[in-house]
Design a protein around this motif. Structure first.
Motif, PDB file in Angstrom:
ATOM      1  N   LEU A 166       0.804  -1.217   0.000  1.00  0.00           N
ATOM      2  CA  LEU A 166       0.000   0.000   0.000  1.00  0.00           C
ATOM      3  C   LEU A 166       0.838   1.267   0.000  1.00  0.00           C
ATOM      4  N   LEU A 167       1.847   1.315   0.871  1.00  0.00           N
ATOM      5  CA  LEU A 167       2.616   2.535   1.072  1.00  0.00           C
ATOM      6  C   LEU A 167       4.115   2.231   1.019  1.00  0.00           C
ATOM      7  N   ARG A 168       4.877   3.176   0.506  1.00  0.00           N
ATOM      8  CA  ARG A 168       6.337   3.157   0.637  1.00  0.00           C
ATOM      9  C   ARG A 168       6.689   4.388   1.459  1.00  0.00           C
ATOM     10  N   GLU A 169       7.237   4.145   2.630  1.00  0.00           N
ATOM     11  CA  GLU A 169       7.396   5.212   3.611  1.00  0.00           C
ATOM     12  C   GLU A 169       8.856   5.340   4.039  1.00  0.00           C
ATOM     13  N   ARG A 170       9.323   6.578   4.151  1.00  0.00           N
ATOM     14  CA  ARG A 170      10.685   6.820   4.595  1.00  0.00           C
ATOM     15  C   ARG A 170      10.747   6.837   6.121  1.00  0.00           C
ATOM     16  N   LEU A 171      11.846   6.339   6.662  1.00  0.00           N
ATOM     17  CA  LEU A 171      12.136   6.482   8.084  1.00  0.00           C
ATOM     18  C   LEU A 171      13.028   7.703   8.263  1.00  0.00           C
ATOM     19  N   SER A 172      12.712   8.527   9.251  1.00  0.00           N
ATOM     20  CA  SER A 172      13.479   9.732   9.515  1.00  0.00           C
ATOM     21  C   SER A 172      13.880   9.780  10.980  1.00  0.00           C
ATOM     22  N   VAL A 173      14.726  10.734  11.317  1.00  0.00           N
ATOM     23  CA  VAL A 173      15.188  10.901  12.696  1.00  0.00           C
ATOM     24  C   VAL A 173      14.319  11.947  13.384  1.00  0.00           C
ATOM     25  N   ALA A 174      13.741  11.564  14.511  1.00  0.00           N
ATOM     26  CA  ALA A 174      12.959  12.483  15.328  1.00  0.00           C
ATOM     27  C   ALA A 174      13.850  13.035  16.432  1.00  0.00           C
ATOM     28  N   SER A 175      13.805  14.355  16.596  1.00  0.00           N
ATOM     29  CA  SER A 175      14.540  15.007  17.670  1.00  0.00           C
ATOM     30  C   SER A 175      13.647  16.084  18.267  1.00  0.00           C
ATOM     31  N   PRO A 177      18.993   7.461   2.669  1.00  0.00           N
ATOM     32  CA  PRO A 177      17.633   7.259   3.166  1.00  0.00           C
ATOM     33  C   PRO A 177      17.318   5.787   3.409  1.00  0.00           C
ATOM     34  N   VAL A 178      16.390   5.564   4.325  1.00  0.00           N
ATOM     35  CA  VAL A 178      15.911   4.216   4.646  1.00  0.00           C
ATOM     36  C   VAL A 178      14.403   4.207   4.446  1.00  0.00           C
ATOM     37  N   TYR A 179      13.907   3.209   3.743  1.00  0.00           N
ATOM     38  CA  TYR A 179      12.481   3.116   3.456  1.00  0.00           C
ATOM     39  C   TYR A 179      11.911   1.801   3.987  1.00  0.00           C
ATOM     40  N   ARG A 180      10.588   1.767   4.108  1.00  0.00           N
ATOM     41  CA  ARG A 180       9.899   0.525   4.444  1.00  0.00           C
ATOM     42  C   ARG A 180       8.610   0.456   3.626  1.00  0.00           C
ATOM     43  N   THR A 181       8.119  -0.759   3.422  1.00  0.00           N
ATOM     44  CA  THR A 181       6.881  -0.975   2.666  1.00  0.00           C
ATOM     45  C   THR A 181       5.788  -1.454   3.608  1.00  0.00           C
TER      46      THR A 181
END
Length: 314
Positions: free
Chosen positions: A163-172, A262-266
Motif C-alpha cells: 500500500l505505502l512506501r514510507e521513509r524512516l526519519s530521525v525524530a529530535s 535514506p531508509v524506506y519501508r513498505t
C-alpha cells in the motif's frame, strides 16, 4: 471532488469555525483546511471567506454549493445503506490489526470513516508489531492487518497487497537541531542518545541493522517503550529516535531530519491467502484504499509517503 471534501465544507458552513468543524468530523484542523482548499482548487472558486471578523463565511459560490453538497452527502449515505443491505453489511465483524505507528498515522481516521459508513459492523482492533500480527492472521485471530514487509518477506500463508512506501526519519526535540544540513547520517546519529522501541517493532530492527552494517554501536538512552512513549521521550529531550514519517503529523514538538542515505519501508495489507474475505472485510479494504487515495491527493501525509498503485483483490 470527493465526498469527504464536501463533508468538511458542510461542517464549516454549519458551525462557522474551522477548528470546531474539524472537531465535529474528527480530523485535525490542518487536514480539514487542506481538503477544503483542494476542493476550491478543483471547482475554481473560493467557497469560504476566511477574513471575516466573525469567523469564516460562505462566498456566493459556497452558498450555491451548500444545498447541492448536502443532497450529495444524503444520497451517498442512502446508497451505502441500500448496498449494505444487499451484500449483508448490516451486521458482521472485522478484526483489524496494525502496527502502533500505523494506528497513529492512518488507521484511526480509517476506522472512524468505516464506522460512519457501516455503523452496525463490529470493529475489533489489535495493535502490535508486524510479526505478532502475521501470527494472528495465520491463526485466524485477525481478518486483515496492516503490516511492514521485512527483507525476508511475510509468511507464505498470507496474501499481501503493498500500500505505502514510507521513509524512516530521525525524530529530535523541536528545540534542538541535529548535526548536518537538513540530513543526518548514521555516524552522526551514533554520537547522539537514542530512544528505541520494544522488541518486535520492525523500526527497531531496521535501526539496529543500520548501525551494525556501519560497524557502529548506538548510544541507547532508553529502550523498550511503545511508539507513543518513544515519541514522548523524544519530545521531552531524552534522545533521538528513528521513526516512520507518518508519526510526525500533529506533533509540533518533534523535528524531522532525513537519514542519509535514506531508509524506506513498505506497508502492506495482509490476510489469510486460503480464506475468502467476508463482505465486511472487503468493505474495510475498500474504505482504507479510498481514504489513502483521498489523503495523498490532498497532500495530507507528513514526510515522504508514497501510496503505491492499487490493484484489485478478492
Amino acid at each position: 471532488m470527493t465526498l469527504q471534501q464536501l463533508a468538511y465544507f458542510v461542517a464549516v458552513a454549519d458551525v462557522g469555525s474551522f477548528t470546531r468543524a474539524a472537531e465535529s468530523v474528527g480530523v485535525a484542523q490542518p487536514t480539514l483546511s487542506r481538503q477544503l482548499k483542494a476542493l476550491e482548487t478543483e471547482l475554481g472558486a473560493e467557497l469560504v471567506d476566511r477574513g471575516g471578523r466573525d469567523g469564516p463565511t460562505l462566498t456566493p459560490a459556497g452558498e450555491a454549493l451548500l444545498p447541492l453538497a448536502r443532497r450529495m452527502l444524503t444520497d451517498a449515505a442512502a446508497a451505502r445503506r441500500t448496498v449494505a443491505e444487499i451484500v449483508g453489511l448490516r451486521r458482521g465483524r472485522v478484526r483489524v490489526g496494525a502496527t502502533p505507528s500505523l494506528c497513529i498515522g492512518v488507521l484511526a481516521d480509517v476506522l472512524r470513516v468505516f464506522h460512519e459508513q457501516y455503523p452496525e459492523i463490529s470493529l475489533e482492533l489489535t495493535e502490535s508489531g508486524s510479526q505478532p500480527l502475521e501470527a494472528g492472521l495465520v491463526r485466524g485471530d485477525l481478518d486483515i492487518a496492516l503490516v511492514i514487509v521485512p527483507p525476508t518477506g511475510v509468511d507464505p500463508a498470507l496474501h499481501t497487497e503493498p500500500l505505502l512506501r514510507e521513509r524512516l526519519s530521525v525524530a529530535s526535540p523541536a528545540a534542538q537541531h541535529p548535526a548536518g544540513r537538513g540530513s543526518i547520517n548514521i555516524r552522526e546519529l551514533a554520537r547522539r542518545p537514542l530512544v528505541l522501541p520494544r522488541r518486535g517493532y520492525d523500526v527497531r530492527e531496521t535501526t539496529l541493522r543500520a548501525f551494525s552494517e556501519a560497524g557502529l554501536t548506538p548510544r541507547v538512552a532508553v529502550q523498550g517503550g511503545e511508539m507513543d512513549a518513544v515519541l514522548q521521550l523524544v519530545e521531552a529531550g531524552t534522545g533521538f529516535a528513528v521513526v516512520p514519517d507518518l508519526v510526525f503529523a500533529g506533533r509540533p514538538r518533534l523535528r524531522r531530519t532525513v537519514l542519509n542515505p535514506p531508509v524506506y519501508r513498505t506497508v502492506a495489507l495482509a490476510r489469510r491467502a486460503d480464506l475468502t474475505p467476508s463482505h465486511a472485510t472487503t468493505a474495510f479494504r475498500r474504505t482504507l484504499l479510498d481514504f489513502l487515495g483521498d489523503l495523498t491527493a490532498a497532500g495530507g501525509f507528513a514526510g515522504e509517503v508514497l501510496v503505491l498503485p492499487r490493484r484489485e483483490s478478492g
